[in-house]
Design an enzyme around this catalytic site. Structure first.
Site, PDB file in Angstrom:
ATOM      1  N   ARG A  27       9.191  11.906  10.202  1.00 53.80           N
ATOM      2  CA  ARG A  27       8.541  10.629  10.489  1.00 53.80           C
ATOM      3  C   ARG A  27       9.535   9.473  10.361  1.00 53.80           C
ATOM      4  O   ARG A  27       9.201   8.348  10.703  1.00 53.80           O
ATOM      5  CB  ARG A  27       7.363  10.399   9.525  1.00 53.80           C
ATOM      6  CG  ARG A  27       6.244  11.413   9.699  1.00 53.80           C
ATOM      7  CD  ARG A  27       5.272  11.344   8.551  1.00 53.80           C
ATOM      8  NE  ARG A  27       4.346  10.239   8.649  1.00 53.80           N
ATOM      9  CZ  ARG A  27       3.184  10.276   9.286  1.00 53.80           C
ATOM     10  NH1 ARG A  27       2.822  11.373   9.899  1.00 53.80           N
ATOM     11  NH2 ARG A  27       2.390   9.237   9.320  1.00 53.80           N
ATOM     12  N   TRP A  74       8.653   3.557   6.397  1.00 51.29           N
ATOM     13  CA  TRP A  74       9.179   3.132   7.706  1.00 51.29           C
ATOM     14  C   TRP A  74       8.745   1.686   7.795  1.00 51.29           C
ATOM     15  O   TRP A  74       7.573   1.402   8.012  1.00 51.29           O
ATOM     16  CB  TRP A  74       8.565   3.998   8.797  1.00 51.29           C
ATOM     17  CG  TRP A  74       8.863   3.533  10.185  1.00 51.29           C
ATOM     18  CD1 TRP A  74       8.100   2.704  10.946  1.00 51.29           C
ATOM     19  CD2 TRP A  74      10.001   3.858  10.985  1.00 51.29           C
ATOM     20  NE1 TRP A  74       8.699   2.503  12.164  1.00 51.29           N
ATOM     21  CE2 TRP A  74       9.862   3.198  12.219  1.00 51.29           C
ATOM     22  CE3 TRP A  74      11.135   4.649  10.771  1.00 51.29           C
ATOM     23  CZ2 TRP A  74      10.795   3.301  13.241  1.00 51.29           C
ATOM     24  CZ3 TRP A  74      12.059   4.739  11.799  1.00 51.29           C
ATOM     25  CH2 TRP A  74      11.899   4.078  13.010  1.00 51.29           C
ATOM     26  N   ASN A 100       0.382   3.452   4.075  1.00 53.02           N
ATOM     27  CA  ASN A 100       0.927   3.662   5.403  1.00 53.02           C
ATOM     28  C   ASN A 100       0.088   2.812   6.343  1.00 53.02           C
ATOM     29  O   ASN A 100      -1.119   2.998   6.402  1.00 53.02           O
ATOM     30  CB  ASN A 100       0.823   5.148   5.775  1.00 53.02           C
ATOM     31  CG  ASN A 100       1.193   5.407   7.219  1.00 53.02           C
ATOM     32  OD1 ASN A 100       1.890   4.607   7.841  1.00 53.02           O
ATOM     33  ND2 ASN A 100       0.721   6.514   7.760  1.00 53.02           N
ATOM     34  N   GLY A 101       0.697   1.854   7.023  1.00 53.03           N
ATOM     35  CA  GLY A 101      -0.076   1.025   7.948  1.00 53.03           C
ATOM     36  C   GLY A 101       0.254  -0.444   7.762  1.00 53.03           C
ATOM     37  O   GLY A 101       1.323  -0.791   7.265  1.00 53.03           O
ATOM     38  N   LYS A 492      11.657   9.046  33.808  1.00 52.65           N
ATOM     39  CA  LYS A 492      11.041  10.084  32.970  1.00 52.65           C
ATOM     40  C   LYS A 492      11.181  11.450  33.634  1.00 52.65           C
ATOM     41  O   LYS A 492      11.516  12.427  32.994  1.00 52.65           O
ATOM     42  CB  LYS A 492       9.544   9.801  32.727  1.00 52.65           C
ATOM     43  CG  LYS A 492       9.194   8.736  31.738  1.00 52.65           C
ATOM     44  CD  LYS A 492       9.489   9.051  30.299  1.00 52.65           C
ATOM     45  CE  LYS A 492      10.847   8.650  29.862  1.00 52.65           C
ATOM     46  NZ  LYS A 492      11.235   7.357  29.551  1.00 52.65           N
ATOM     47  N   HIS A 511      14.767  -0.031  54.799  1.00 50.70           N
ATOM     48  CA  HIS A 511      16.144  -0.510  54.994  1.00 50.70           C
ATOM     49  C   HIS A 511      17.178   0.572  54.732  1.00 50.70           C
ATOM     50  O   HIS A 511      18.332   0.264  54.464  1.00 50.70           O
ATOM     51  CB  HIS A 511      16.394  -1.747  54.127  1.00 50.70           C
ATOM     52  CG  HIS A 511      15.501  -2.888  54.494  1.00 50.70           C
ATOM     53  ND1 HIS A 511      15.636  -3.593  55.662  1.00 50.70           N
ATOM     54  CD2 HIS A 511      14.411  -3.405  53.869  1.00 50.70           C
ATOM     55  CE1 HIS A 511      14.685  -4.512  55.737  1.00 50.70           C
ATOM     56  NE2 HIS A 511      13.921  -4.414  54.656  1.00 50.70           N
TER      57      HIS A 511
HETATM   58  C1  F6R Z   1      14.942   7.118  28.242  1.00 47.60           C
HETATM   59  C2  F6R Z   1      15.500   6.534  27.031  1.00 47.60           C
HETATM   60  C3  F6R Z   1      16.754   5.736  27.142  1.00 47.60           C
HETATM   61  C4  F6R Z   1      16.709   4.551  26.177  1.00 47.60           C
HETATM   62  C5  F6R Z   1      18.041   3.805  26.168  1.00 47.60           C
HETATM   63  C6  F6R Z   1      18.003   2.597  25.265  1.00 47.60           C
HETATM   64  O1  F6R Z   1      13.755   7.795  27.966  1.00 47.60           O
HETATM   65  O2  F6R Z   1      14.979   6.705  25.971  1.00 47.60           O
HETATM   66  O3  F6R Z   1      16.948   5.288  28.456  1.00 47.60           O
HETATM   67  O4  F6R Z   1      15.668   3.708  26.562  1.00 47.60           O
HETATM   68  O5  F6R Z   1      19.069   4.660  25.742  1.00 47.60           O
HETATM   69  O6  F6R Z   1      17.710   2.931  23.958  1.00 47.60           O
HETATM   70  P1  F6R Z   1      17.213   1.850  22.921  1.00 47.60           P
HETATM   71  O7  F6R Z   1      15.864   1.391  23.333  1.00 47.60           O
HETATM   72  O8  F6R Z   1      17.217   2.534  21.598  1.00 47.60           O
HETATM   73  O9  F6R Z   1      18.212   0.724  22.979  1.00 47.60           O
END
Ligand code: F6R
Length: 615
Positions: A27, A74, A100-101, A492, A511
């Site tokens: 976590r 966290w 937590n929260g 993704k 284009h």
């Molecule tokens: C894609 C992904 C990466 C991050 C990029 C920036 O799923 O996770 O493209 O978004 O490496 O990372 P952060 O947000 O930690 O700066």
């Protein structure tokens, strides 16, 4: 998102607590602490840093006792320091709390308690709970049975937010009291002993019989007994469940991969991002964002920098801020900004967006912007990250630890954070009508429920993944905000499915790229922006004329779209400005299910790292 552990029984509590905390390590944490009842006194040990730091200290001076609680933090409020680590105690040191929260109304509660003479030792929202419990216990007759549980109920009745809290008191040495409101809490039923944890993996070495506590319920655990009540103290009958998962599955909450778990965590994460930041009318209160007097009025440019998924969120931010705050907004890939000789100065607000707050390119761009004199606002997930420490203002997205390399819940929470920022800037610059702001804020508040609704519709997405699993090329198209979402949907798919995919502004197809469109290149068309609906439909016609199969992402009330697409992935209707956080969800699920069918490593795709700390 923190890790919680509690033990009461016949064995020594400390090793059980530390083992449980280690099992909750996934976590993520920035500090840890334990409290054990030793000879009638609550002994607290806590420290910033990894669990190993605390373990090192405890190895030299162990605590002996058969009841205790433990926590890995966290951070959401207050930096990761020793003082801010949990447990937190009241003024007497007799009652300790782990949490937590988020306690939304902690500022008001803290001021009231301080006025009543309570002394605070941390910057956390959690500490108010310890003092509230102390205040309530003091009011109660000494001979009342269940004083602690009664006081905890009275305390949580005054707190608003999402939490799981666990309380240990020297006054009631055989019991631990816990309450759940939104954040997870599970009781483990052992032989002559009881355990509490925020997640199942921490319980598995001791028992497989658990009671999952629901929102608005209290659990009181004693060595051979557990009592569940509602928050008015009425007993509730509950039957334990038997967990059949193995340890690896348990870590993922029963999901086969962290990515799927994190996709499903989005409703709760969105809720936490928004919590305490929007009032009932139309105001936005962004903790950590404090522009100097006159800065927003004089602002002549906003510059968004980020990489990858965070950049795609930044593109939605660009659109939304420009639209609502009427100020020019540029968005740059962080790795490109420096080579542009950017025109930024003291009247520019630079917004650096980064889940980790450690991405080297984003940090370099943020430093560049500051070197030009602009104010730096960080939108990030990690309290205590380099970006959070270097920025003038920080807006935490509160997504909780994101473990899968492919970012999902960080993306949607970044969107909502940037949308709140846009509404706030719009109001401050008087570019946005309060009535329109109120409409958008109501829409934002409703997003978690709508995201849950979209998640419940994964059947058609899985069927599509079955059919298209062997796909080699795909295109994603959209206009305006739909284009920004198309870019994220395409990324993704690429990063976990290893197939070639490209996102295009729908109007740009003709284009050049249209030459690549054939019956073997399915096209995902995002069609949520009503103002450009007809135009996007025209682009869909162009690809269909070349034989491409079209998969549309569209609102439930769009009756027209089925005539133009082979498959329609539906989302509930929402204000067009807020559509991205919903429209991405079926695309996240599609990428996931295709990659599973192709047999890939979902959580750690080849060649990629979660946090890219090299330029
Ligand atoms: C894609 C992904 C990466 C991050 C990029 C920036 O799923 O996770 O493209 O978004 O490496 O990372 P952060 O947000 O930690 O700066």
């Amino acid at each position: 998102m923190c890790g919680i552990m509690g033990y009461v029984g016949t064995r020594q509590a400390l090793p059980i607590l530390l083992d449980g905390l280690r099992r909750l390590e996934y976590r993520g944490y920035d500090s840890a602490g334990v409290a054990v009842l030793e000879n009638g006194t609550v002994q607290v040990r806590k420290s910033a840093g990894k669990l190993s730091v605390l373990e090192g200290a405890l190895a030299l001076e162990p605590l002996a006792g058969r009841i205790g609680i433990g926590h890995t933090r966290w951070a959401t409020h207050g930096h990761p320091t020793d003082a801010n680590a949990h447990p937190h105690s009241d003024c007497t040191g007799r009652h300790v709390v782990i949490h937590n929260g988020i306690i939304e109304n902690y500022v008001g509660l803290r001021e009231r308690l301080q006025a009543e003479g309570h002394k605070f030792r941390s910057d956390t929202d959690t500490e108010v709970l310890a003092h509230l419990i102390e205040a309530e216990i003091t009011k109660m007759p000494a001979d009342l049975s269940d004083r602690l549980a009664t006081a905890v109920r009275a305390a949580v009745a005054q707190a608003r937010g999402a939490y799981a809290i666990v309380v240990l008191s020297a006054d009631e040495p055989d019991r631990i009291v816990a309450v759940r409101m939104i954040s997870p809490l599970i009781v483990g039923i052992g032989n002559g002993e009881m355990l509490l944890a925020s997640d199942i993996p921490a319980l598995l070495p001791h028992t497989r019989d658990v009671l999952i506590i629901s929102d608005g319920e209290m659990a009181v655990i004693e060595p051979g007994r557990v009592r569940i009540t509602d928050l008015d103290g009425r007993p509730l009958a509950r039957t334990p469940e038997r967990i059949t998962w193995d340890a690896a599955m348990a870590e993922k909450g029963g999901y086969p991969h962290f990515m799927l778990k994190e996709i499903h965590e989005q409703p709760r994460a969105l809720h936490e991002t928004i919590m305490g930041r929007l009032d009932e009318v139309h105001r936005v209160e962004l903790d950590g964002v404090r522009y100097p007097e006159g800065f927003v009025e004089q602002l002549d440019k906003v510059w968004v920098v980020a990489c990858g998924t965070a950049y795609h969120a930044g593109l939605v931010g660009r659109w939304t801020i420009e639209h609502l705050a009427r100020v020019p907004v540029e968005a740059d890939l962080a790795s490109e900004l420096r080579y542009r000789s950017p025109l930024i100065d003291g009247t520019t607000l630079a917004i650096a967006v980064s889940q980790s707050g450690e991405t080297a390119d984003t940090l370099a761009a943020a430093r560049e912007a500051r070197a030009h004199g602009s104010r730096l606002l960080a939108v990030t997930n990690v309290v205590g990250s380099t970006l959070a420490r270097e920025a003038d203002d920080v807006l935490f997205i509160r997504a909780g630890p994101e473990i899968a390399v492919a970012s999902t819940k960080a993306y949607t929470t970044m969107l909502v954070a940037l949308q709140m920022l846009a509404v706030d800037l719009g109001l401050r610059r008087e570019a946005l009508e309060p009535a329109r702001a109120a409409e958008l804020l109501a829409g934002l508040r409703h997003l978690p429920v709508l995201a849950q609704d979209v998640l419940s519709r994964s059947g058609p997405v899985e069927a599509l993944a079955d059919r298209l699993a062997r796909l080699e090329h795909a295109f994603f198209i959209g206009r305006g905000l739909d284009y920004a979402v198309a870019m994220e949907g395409s990324l993704k798919l690429k990063e976990i499915s290893y197939l070639h995919s490209e996102a295009l502004a729908a109007g740009e197809l003709k284009h050049g790229t249209l030459a690549l469109v054939t019956r073997d290149t399915p096209v995902f068309a995002l069609v949520t922006q009503r103002a450009v609906y007809e135009k996007t439909i025209a682009n869909i016609q162009e690809v269909r004329a070349r034989g491409a199969e079209v998969i549309a992402v569209a609102y439930d009330d769009d009756r027209e779209i089925a005539k133009h697409a082979e498959t329609v992935l539906r989302i509930p209707p929402v204000d067009d400005l807020l559509a991205p956080a919903l429209a991405i969800v079926p695309l996240q699920l599609f990428a996931y299910h295709v990659a599973v069918r192709r047999g890939h490593d979902i959580d750690q795709p080849r060649n990629l790292a979660k946090s890219v700390t090299v330029e």
